[in-house]
Design an enzyme around this catalytic site. Sequence first.
Site, PDB file in Angstrom:
ATOM      1  N   SER A   1      15.852 -21.558   8.970  1.00 22.02           N
ATOM      2  CA  SER A   1      15.038 -19.966   8.860  1.00 22.02           C
ATOM      3  C   SER A   1      16.204 -18.500   8.511  1.00 22.02           C
ATOM      4  O   SER A   1      15.518 -17.644   8.911  1.00 22.02           O
ATOM      5  CB  SER A   1      13.999 -20.110   9.457  1.00 22.02           C
ATOM      6  OG  SER A   1      13.045 -21.576   9.657  1.00 22.02           O
ATOM      7  N   ASN A   7      21.455 -23.930   0.210  1.00 22.77           N
ATOM      8  CA  ASN A   7      20.844 -25.633   0.094  1.00 22.77           C
ATOM      9  C   ASN A   7      19.507 -25.868  -0.739  1.00 22.77           C
ATOM     10  O   ASN A   7      19.075 -25.392   0.713  1.00 22.77           O
ATOM     11  CB  ASN A   7      20.746 -25.973   1.673  1.00 22.77           C
ATOM     12  CG  ASN A   7      21.139 -27.131   2.188  1.00 22.77           C
ATOM     13  OD1 ASN A   7      20.767 -27.893   1.118  1.00 22.77           O
ATOM     14  ND2 ASN A   7      20.629 -27.873   3.171  1.00 22.77           N
ATOM     15  N   TRP A   8      19.223 -25.801  -1.252  1.00 22.83           N
ATOM     16  CA  TRP A   8      18.476 -26.678  -2.298  1.00 22.83           C
ATOM     17  C   TRP A   8      17.769 -27.599  -1.512  1.00 22.83           C
ATOM     18  O   TRP A   8      16.691 -28.339  -2.624  1.00 22.83           O
ATOM     19  CB  TRP A   8      18.377 -26.570  -3.665  1.00 22.83           C
ATOM     20  CG  TRP A   8      18.858 -25.157  -4.432  1.00 22.83           C
ATOM     21  CD1 TRP A   8      18.992 -24.125  -3.834  1.00 22.83           C
ATOM     22  CD2 TRP A   8      19.686 -24.519  -5.647  1.00 22.83           C
ATOM     23  NE1 TRP A   8      19.513 -23.128  -4.690  1.00 22.83           N
ATOM     24  CE2 TRP A   8      19.601 -23.251  -5.898  1.00 22.83           C
ATOM     25  CE3 TRP A   8      19.843 -25.213  -7.007  1.00 22.83           C
ATOM     26  CZ2 TRP A   8      20.307 -22.331  -6.815  1.00 22.83           C
ATOM     27  CZ3 TRP A   8      20.266 -25.057  -7.832  1.00 22.83           C
ATOM     28  CH2 TRP A   8      20.142 -23.541  -8.028  1.00 22.83           C
ATOM     29  N   LYS A   9      18.526 -28.627  -1.375  1.00 17.25           N
ATOM     30  CA  LYS A   9      17.886 -30.041  -1.058  1.00 17.25           C
ATOM     31  C   LYS A   9      17.371 -30.411  -2.298  1.00 17.25           C
ATOM     32  O   LYS A   9      18.130 -30.699  -3.266  1.00 17.25           O
ATOM     33  CB  LYS A   9      16.795 -29.768   0.166  1.00 17.25           C
ATOM     34  CG  LYS A   9      17.045 -29.296   0.986  1.00 17.25           C
ATOM     35  CD  LYS A   9      16.524 -28.670   2.520  1.00 17.25           C
ATOM     36  CE  LYS A   9      16.770 -28.025   3.682  1.00 17.25           C
ATOM     37  NZ  LYS A   9      16.627 -27.939   4.741  1.00 17.25           N
ATOM     38  N   GLU A  39      23.626 -25.476  12.450  1.00 20.24           N
ATOM     39  CA  GLU A  39      22.110 -25.299  11.896  1.00 20.24           C
ATOM     40  C   GLU A  39      21.046 -26.190  13.023  1.00 20.24           C
ATOM     41  O   GLU A  39      20.908 -27.721  13.592  1.00 20.24           O
ATOM     42  CB  GLU A  39      21.684 -26.868  10.878  1.00 20.24           C
ATOM     43  CG  GLU A  39      22.203 -25.748  10.442  1.00 20.24           C
ATOM     44  CD  GLU A  39      21.968 -25.977   8.833  1.00 20.24           C
ATOM     45  OE1 GLU A  39      21.557 -25.048   8.254  1.00 20.24           O
ATOM     46  OE2 GLU A  39      21.503 -27.710   8.479  1.00 20.24           O
ATOM     47  N   GLY A  63      13.543 -25.113   8.752  1.00 21.31           N
ATOM     48  CA  GLY A  63      12.383 -25.170   7.841  1.00 21.31           C
ATOM     49  C   GLY A  63      10.955 -24.499   8.545  1.00 21.31           C
ATOM     50  O   GLY A  63       9.708 -25.013   7.713  1.00 21.31           O
ATOM     51  N   GLU A  74      18.843 -33.738   8.176  1.00 24.98           N
ATOM     52  CA  GLU A  74      17.994 -34.449   7.539  1.00 24.98           C
ATOM     53  C   GLU A  74      18.648 -35.700   7.034  1.00 24.98           C
ATOM     54  O   GLU A  74      18.109 -36.697   6.734  1.00 24.98           O
ATOM     55  CB  GLU A  74      17.478 -33.674   5.925  1.00 24.98           C
ATOM     56  CG  GLU A  74      16.547 -32.825   6.230  1.00 24.98           C
ATOM     57  CD  GLU A  74      16.294 -31.618   5.986  1.00 24.98           C
ATOM     58  OE1 GLU A  74      16.952 -31.340   4.585  1.00 24.98           O
ATOM     59  OE2 GLU A  74      15.804 -30.066   5.891  1.00 24.98           O
ATOM     60  N   GLY A  84      18.514 -21.942   3.408  1.00 27.59           N
ATOM     61  CA  GLY A  84      17.638 -23.434   2.775  1.00 27.59           C
ATOM     62  C   GLY A  84      16.730 -22.895   1.641  1.00 27.59           C
ATOM     63  O   GLY A  84      16.530 -22.437   0.593  1.00 27.59           O
ATOM     64  N   GLY A  85      15.637 -22.776   2.873  1.00 27.86           N
ATOM     65  CA  GLY A  85      13.714 -22.458   1.849  1.00 27.86           C
ATOM     66  C   GLY A  85      14.289 -20.965   1.365  1.00 27.86           C
ATOM     67  O   GLY A  85      13.904 -20.444  -0.144  1.00 27.86           O
ATOM     68  N   HIS A  88      24.069 -33.027   7.137  1.00 25.94           N
ATOM     69  CA  HIS A  88      22.904 -32.187   6.961  1.00 25.94           C
ATOM     70  C   HIS A  88      21.993 -33.350   7.916  1.00 25.94           C
ATOM     71  O   HIS A  88      22.088 -34.334   7.754  1.00 25.94           O
ATOM     72  CB  HIS A  88      22.173 -31.852   6.192  1.00 25.94           C
ATOM     73  CG  HIS A  88      21.156 -30.818   6.249  1.00 25.94           C
ATOM     74  ND1 HIS A  88      20.117 -31.442   6.444  1.00 25.94           N
ATOM     75  CD2 HIS A  88      21.193 -30.147   6.353  1.00 25.94           C
ATOM     76  CE1 HIS A  88      19.100 -30.495   6.405  1.00 25.94           C
ATOM     77  NE2 HIS A  88      20.074 -28.903   5.649  1.00 25.94           N
TER      78      HIS A  88
HETATM   79  P1  PGA Z   1      16.019 -23.170   5.938  1.00 26.74           P
HETATM   80  O1  PGA Z   1      16.865 -24.598   5.746  1.00 26.74           O
HETATM   81  O2  PGA Z   1      16.743 -22.675   5.824  1.00 26.74           O
HETATM   82  O3  PGA Z   1      14.773 -24.126   5.102  1.00 26.74           O
HETATM   83  O4  PGA Z   1      16.306 -23.756   7.601  1.00 26.74           O
HETATM   84  C1  PGA Z   1      18.199 -24.719   6.502  1.00 26.74           C
HETATM   85  C2  PGA Z   1      18.806 -26.041   6.136  1.00 26.74           C
HETATM   86  O5  PGA Z   1      18.219 -26.857   6.118  1.00 26.74           O
HETATM   87  O6  PGA Z   1      19.907 -26.165   5.842  1.00 26.74           O
END
Ligand code: PGA
Length: 254
Positions: A214, A11-13, A169, A175, A99, A235-236, A97
């Site tokens: 994470s 998930n590159w956001k 999640e 994050g 966010e 994500g990250g 998601h």
């Molecule tokens: P993260 O994000 O791995 O940076 O915690 C995961 C996500 O939001 O899908």
Amino acid sequence: MSERKPLMAANWKMHKNRAETREFVEAFIGLEPPLDQVEVVICPPFTSLEAAVSTCEGSGIQVAAQNMHQAQSGAFTGEVSAAMLSDLGVHAVVLGHSERRELFGESDESLSEKVPAALEAGLTPILCVGETEAERSGGKTDEVLANQVRADLANVSGGDLAQIVIAYEPIWAIGTGQTATPEQAQEACGLIRALLAGRSDEGADALRILYGGSMKPENAAELVSLEDVDGGLVGGASLDPEDFAAIASSAASA
Ligand code: PGA
């Protein structure tokens, strides 16, 4: 129990333009991740979807969008439909998601329409659910997850469950560098599967549940080895081809 193929989604956001997307995909493929043993999905921003689809072609890597609208077309300025995504060659779509729920007002009601709309267009919905830190400390995790899963999948038949991917999640882990413990991840993913078994045993058994929050090369193997965790939404750590290849490899060997 059915054999669920592990799935790792990046998930590159709001990261990576077209050139960066091509560069990532080429570097990632060059690292020879075990794509026969783990399904890999890259989720770039809308503007990089086409670059991702063309660079991934023939590799087995799938491409997912990060959101879509539930209607097929219409007066919805700024939105994109499921059919438009399939027309681009996109395979899947991340829905709900945290966010999008927290910052853009995504509701369970709209998700209950988005999930079947994605299925109808031939896209795999990757539905995200998860609790906040306050909900967890208030003992509400099970209730929150059950409510989200029930509401968001309200218009999906038991027979279609196998086509869906759910990402658990915990919001406090996204994050933050604070990963859920294996016990917390298994408990939540096990609860989601048990809840869906009430609608279709077979569907719940075949449906893949990912952990997200994470996930890193250091903790991926332990998380994906859990009984009800079938992969990750990363994500990250998915922005770096080496880290994401290491995560994908650990899913294959788990
Ligand atoms: P993260 O994000 O791995 O940076 O915690 C995961 C996500 O939001 O899908």
